[in-house]
Design an enzyme around this catalytic site. Structure first.
Site, PDB file in Angstrom:
ATOM      1  CB  SER A  41      -0.962   0.022   1.193  1.00 24.75           C
ATOM      2  OG  SER A  41      -0.256   0.210   2.399  1.00 24.75           O
ATOM      3  CE  LYS A  89      -2.616   2.164   4.230  1.00 28.23           C
ATOM      4  NZ  LYS A  89      -1.856   0.975   4.542  1.00 28.23           N
TER       5      LYS A  89
END
Length: 190
Positions: free
Chosen positions: A113, A150
């Site tokens: 991701s 993230k």
């Protein structure tokens, strides 16, 4: 006369990498091909230079400089330039990447991701424990009880986590968002 200490130190570093200990003086002598007295003199020079330390009972152990690697110059990632090995200072990876050792941990990456940020599956991240990083930083977060890596973002709804891969959605916490730490570096083995 050629200084063989860098070669001897390299042999000792390789031995340490394999066995996780500094050998005895007799073993050092055999390892580098000198007399036991030569090994004692070599170790004395390494202690003086900060590569080896001597603990209680005379036990030898690696000092900080033992883990330093030579900084030999720069290599352009664009157009090629003449190859020269300019010997620079030696640095340890910790000196380069770790500002606060007591609050720094390693986290192994699972998944893709963050691939567009250059963070790949199986990379190791250097994470400094920091529960209040700036917006826009890459963080290790605990969102609704699950760890993730993230970008920390904010909008009118509050804090959220943004991946660096268009195939993944932004993560808005349902009940909780805790920041474990801020990513300050990374490394991988090719």
């Amino acid at each position: 006369m050629v200084n063989k200490d860098p070669f001897y130190l390299g042999r000792l570093q390789d031995y340490y990498a394999l066995h996780r200990l500094i050998p005895s003086y007799a073993e050092i002598a055999a390892l580098v091909g000198v007399s036991k007295q030569g090994a004692v003199k070599f170790i004395d020079r390494m202690i003086f230079a900060g590569y080896i330390s001597k603990g209680p009972g005379g036990r030898l152990s690696p000092a900080n400089m033992f883990f330093a690697r030579p900084h030999v110059g720069v290599a352009p990632a664009g157009f090629a330039s003449p190859a020269t090995e300019a010997l620079g200072d030696a640095i340890t990876i910790d000196d380069y990447l770790v500002e606060n050792p007591s609050s720094t941990v390693l986290v192994e990456v699972r998944g893709d991701s963050m691939i567009d940020a250059g963070i790949h599956h199986s990379d190791f991240l250097i994470v400094e424990r920091n529960t209040n990083p700036n917006i826009g930083k890459i963080v290790v977060a605990i969102v609704d009880g699950d760890f993730t890596i993230k970008y920390l973002r904010s909008d009118q709804k509050g804090l959220f986590l943004e991946p660096a891969n268009a195939e993944y959605p932004n993560i808005y916490p349902e009940s909780s968002l805790d920041i474990y730490g801020e990513v300050v570096g990374q490394f991988r083995k090719f």
